[in-house]
Design a protein around this motif. Structure first.
Motif, PDB file in Angstrom:
ATOM      1  N   VAL A  37      74.260  11.333  44.960  1.00 42.09           N
ATOM      2  CA  VAL A  37      73.799  10.963  46.296  1.00 42.09           C
ATOM      3  C   VAL A  37      74.151  12.062  47.291  1.00 42.09           C
ATOM      4  O   VAL A  37      74.939  12.970  46.997  1.00 42.09           O
ATOM      5  N   ALA A  38      73.543  11.967  48.470  1.00 39.98           N
ATOM      6  CA  ALA A  38      73.873  12.842  49.606  1.00 39.98           C
ATOM      7  C   ALA A  38      74.501  11.976  50.687  1.00 39.98           C
ATOM      8  O   ALA A  38      73.942  10.942  51.063  1.00 39.98           O
ATOM      9  N   VAL A  61      74.135   7.202  53.418  1.00 39.12           N
ATOM     10  CA  VAL A  61      74.058   7.570  52.008  1.00 39.12           C
ATOM     11  C   VAL A  61      72.590   7.524  51.586  1.00 39.12           C
ATOM     12  O   VAL A  61      71.917   6.503  51.755  1.00 39.12           O
ATOM     13  N   SER A  62      72.083   8.629  51.047  1.00 41.47           N
ATOM     14  CA  SER A  62      70.688   8.695  50.626  1.00 41.47           C
ATOM     15  C   SER A  62      70.597   9.370  49.268  1.00 41.47           C
ATOM     16  O   SER A  62      71.577   9.900  48.745  1.00 41.47           O
ATOM     17  N   GLU A  63      69.399   9.348  48.706  1.00 45.10           N
ATOM     18  CA  GLU A  63      69.200   9.978  47.407  1.00 45.10           C
ATOM     19  C   GLU A  63      69.373  11.494  47.518  1.00 45.10           C
ATOM     20  O   GLU A  63      69.157  12.090  48.568  1.00 45.10           O
ATOM     21  N   PHE A  64      69.772  12.129  46.409  1.00 40.63           N
ATOM     22  CA  PHE A  64      70.006  13.563  46.373  1.00 40.63           C
ATOM     23  C   PHE A  64      68.732  14.284  45.933  1.00 40.63           C
ATOM     24  O   PHE A  64      68.131  13.936  44.915  1.00 40.63           O
ATOM     25  N   VAL A  65      68.307  15.280  46.727  1.00 43.76           N
ATOM     26  CA  VAL A  65      67.128  16.092  46.405  1.00 43.76           C
ATOM     27  C   VAL A  65      67.632  17.504  46.103  1.00 43.76           C
ATOM     28  O   VAL A  65      68.284  18.128  46.944  1.00 43.76           O
ATOM     29  N   SER A  66      67.290  18.039  44.935  1.00 40.50           N
ATOM     30  CA  SER A  66      68.033  19.156  44.353  1.00 40.50           C
ATOM     31  C   SER A  66      67.557  20.549  44.721  1.00 40.50           C
ATOM     32  O   SER A  66      68.295  21.512  44.522  1.00 40.50           O
ATOM     33  N   ASN A  67      66.350  20.731  45.248  1.00 42.47           N
ATOM     34  CA  ASN A  67      65.777  22.083  45.315  1.00 42.47           C
ATOM     35  C   ASN A  67      65.819  22.702  46.705  1.00 42.47           C
ATOM     36  O   ASN A  67      65.076  23.647  46.987  1.00 42.47           O
TER      37      ASN A  67
END
Length: 732
Positions: free
Chosen positions: A430-431, A482-488
């Motif tokens: 997560v982020a 808290v949010s979903e993790f975006v990798s790029n």
């Protein structure tokens, strides 16, 4: 002789009155007042009256001066906000109305100085017709633009962008300079505009007039944050519970640490003196009755703290807080003698752990209630469909996930806070967004029922091009998201970082623009939430890319939802310079067309590869939107496009994209398309795109004939591409 004796008697009575009326502002034997200005410790008048030489004040003819800052005049010292307001001289050069230069004189903050230009208590004001930017070591940190027109503004004494605009500093500054472009007053010959930093309180209360700024030297009040070093704090004994460590953000991840005595609302006087604090009248009566003083923040319609509500609590009546410390020392001494030092240390350590845990638990519960945790629980219970959509995270859970918010876990630092990468116990990555600067302005945005309503609404958004909000933590002073993790990484980094090994092709750029438009159209339509949502800060740094280069809109810290029966929101102007809608700057009315304008800047950024504010080949800073519109009007817009875009696009595609961006950047919001219309047009361009090499004459590409380029009709449509050229564009 009698006259001489009477004169001495009068001086004695004045000194005695001053000493009796203000006994708790300075060290014993030190002068309290200079003229009508109180000089409280750690500042001081005279030898050994200040905490260090840097805080000495000279009183000359009933006027206080600060030798550490080239003897500027002191107007006020504020212990609660840790500021000193000084009068600085300013001069404006009005000889060149096309490009003027303003300079603050008489004050210079060196590297060793304890003073900073306060970002909370100053305003940057621009008066005239043109642009002004504040520079920090050559980099633009804030600024605003004004327009001039013949009709009246309508609301007097308001800086709304018409001949006058104002903004705040983004962080504390050690030094600054100004870059002014075309700044002139509306009124004719020899009328020069001005730009200046001014103390907000003096400006709001009308105690400062700018009429002489454009002429000869004038004096302007400015607020400075004063900081205490660790060595200076060791010489001070606070009257309440000790020091807090305050970090003043200086930009680019830097900060200056300062020590500050705690100043509770129930206390008056000077917290930097051991005998300087005393209870106010309400709290004194409450304490005499065996109660405990508590103050609560009261917010106005704009979620700003407007006042404080006093409550006298009698829960702890049998256990007074203000018991004399001699009793505790005597009890500790008796126990230490009777049972020994080792046992005492063990008991003290255990008690310390228990008390600290109890205090931390009470603090977390207090923040949870104040941040609307109970309201969120009630909404989840009353609405069965919301179960599982909004999740409350505990502070301990997020501390474990981020290694106690370790610097190694930082993903990025922005104006809204710091984002950390975390790993939950269930294996999810997560982020976590955490505000580093715990100040009133951020509490105003995040605290109260409006924040809870927005968390509930945003958590219900399920869209492949919107970063999913997983929940929040309400056990801290400023809630954590808290949010979903975006990798790029961000779209901004993919466009502007020269070291990127995989530049974006035209096909990818059109795909990303289409996905962002689709997400904004989804938010504006209210699908899934029944309430339209406006993002309010659309920019490439808020657009994330996953491993498959799929775009996702993030950072809803400034977003707002709007009831279906309303056409706009009236708010303080919030956003990023270069992306802000000019109409929004003037009216403070935000609607869906403001997001459309910001998206237009993003689309131009994708087509040109330039930053929203960039430096031209002539060395002048300019806004990308204005540069693009000028190129469209001159008929040479293709010349400012990125080489890869020109090499891979056809005539029809490039003109269609340019005209779409032009429509999004219309000055009047009513003339702009909706995001749904933008999405459909981009989808049509994307599906018809065939990668090709450009084959056109360079003179035609550069628009030598100054013909306005317009999107061809269906009958004129062709796939004839432009020829490639070797020369760089004028904007690169």
């Amino acid at each position: 002789m009698k006259l001489f004796q009477a004169y001495h008697l009068l001086i004695f009575l004045l000194l005695k009155t001053t000493s009796a009326s203000d006994p708790k502002y300075t060290k014993p034997g030190c002068q309290v007042m200079c003229g009508d200005v109180i000089i409280p410790y750690p500042f001081g008048i005279g030898v050994n009256c200040s905490v260090s030489e840097r805080y000495n004040v000279d009183c000359n003819r009933s006027t206080p001066y600060l030798p550490a800052l080239n003897n500027v005049q002191v107007l006020e010292v504020n212990l609660e906000y840790q500021t000193v307001t000084v009068n600085v001289s300013m001069i404006s050069d009005c000889h060149n109305l096309i490009r003027t230069s303003s300079q603050i004189l008489g004050i210079e903050l060196g590297e060793s100085s304890p003073f900073l230009f306060s970002r909370l208590h100053n305003l940057f004001v621009v008066e005239g017709c043109g642009n002004a930017v504040i520079l920090d070591q050559g980099t633009a940190v804030t600024g605003c633009s004004t327009t001039c027109r013949n009709e009246s503004v309508g609301v007097k004494d308001k800086c709304l962008g018409i001949t006058c605009c104002q903004t705040r500093l983004p962080y504390y500054l050690k030094s600054y300079s100004m870059d002014l472009t075309g700044l002139e007053r509306q009124g004719g010959d020899e009328a020069c505009g001005s730009a200046y930093l001014v103390d907000k309180k003096s400006y709001d209360e009308g105690r400062f007039s700018s009429k002489s700024v454009a002429g000869d030297n004038t004096y302007i009040p400015i607020s400075l944050l004063w900081t205490l070093s660790e060595r200076e704090s060791s010489q001070i004994e606070c009257c309440f519970s000790g020091f807090n460590i305050f970090k003043a953000d200086t930009g680019n991840g830097g900060s200056i640490k300062s020590w500050k005595c705690v100043f509770p609302m129930s206390n008056k006087g000077n917290p930097y003196l051991v005998d300087g604090c005393y209870d106010d009248e309400k709290c004194a009566r409450c304490t005499e009755d065996g109660g405990e003083c508590e103050y609560y923040d009261v917010y106005d319609d704009y979620d700003r703290i407007s006042e404080y509500e006093f409550v006298c609590s009698h829960v702890m009546k049998g256990n007074r807080r203000h018991s004399k410390p001699t009793l505790s020392i005597g009890a500790i001494l008796g126990i230490s003698i009777s049972i020994g030092v080792l046992v005492l240390l063990a008991i003290s350590y255990a008690s310390y752990k228990v008390i600290n845990e109890a205090i931390a638990r009470r603090r977390r519960m207090r923040y949870f209630k104040r941040n609307g945790g109970q309201l969120l629980e009630q909404q989840e219970k009353s609405d069965p469909s919301s179960v599982g959509k909004t999740m409350l995270f505990s502070l301990r859970e997020l501390e474990k996930a981020t290694d106690c918010f370790s610097e190694k876990r930082i993903l990025g630092v922005g104006g809204q806070g710091t984002v950390y990468k975390g790993m939950l116990l269930d294996g999810r990555t997560v982020a976590v967004k955490k505000s580093e600067r715990v100040v009133e302005s951020q509490q105003e945005k995040l605290i109260n029922n409006q924040f809870i309503n927005e968390v509930v609404i945003l958590s219900q958004i399920i869209h492949p091009n919107v970063v999913k909000l997983l929940g929040c933590c309400l056990e801290t002073k400023v809630p954590l998201l808290v949010s979903e993790f975006v990798s790029n990484g961000t779209l901004y980094d993919r466009i502007h970082k020269e070291a990127n090994e995989f530049p974006l092709s035209l096909k990818m750029r059109i795909q990303i623009a289409t996905e962002v438009a689709r997400a904004l159209a989804h938010l504006h339509s209210g699908s899934g939430t029944s309430i339209p949502i406006y993002h309010r800060d659309v920019k490439t740094s808020n657009i994330l890319l996953d491993d498959n280069n799929i775009a996702k809109i993030s950072d809803f810290g400034t977003s707002r939802n709007i009831s279906p029966d309303k056409t706009h929101l009236t708010t303080m102007v919030i956003g990023t310079v270069g992306y802000l809608d000019p109409e929004y700057l003037q009216t403070e009315h935000f609607n869906e067309k403001c997001d459309v304008y910001s998206f237009g800047v993003v689309l131009v950024e994708l087509l040109t590869g330039e930053k929203p504010i960039f430096q031209t080949t002539s060395g002048q800073k300019t806004q990308l939107a204005a540069h693009f519109i000028s190129a469209m009007e001159e008929g040479c817009v293709i010349s400012i496009f990125d080489k890869m875009v020109i090499n891979e696009g056809t005539t029809d595609e490039l003109l269609a994209l340019a005209n779409l961006a032009m429509r999004c950047l219309c000055i009047k919001g009513k003339d702009r398309p909706t995001m749904m219309e933008v999405e459909h047009e981009l989808e049509s361009i994307r599906t018809s795109h065939v990668p090709s090499r450009v084959e056109a004459n360079i003179d035609h590409v550069m628009g030598k004939g100054k013909q306005v380029l317009t999107m061809p009709t269906t009958a004129e449509s062709s796939s004839t591409p432009f020829k490639s050229f070797n020369e760089p564009s004028t904007s690169q």
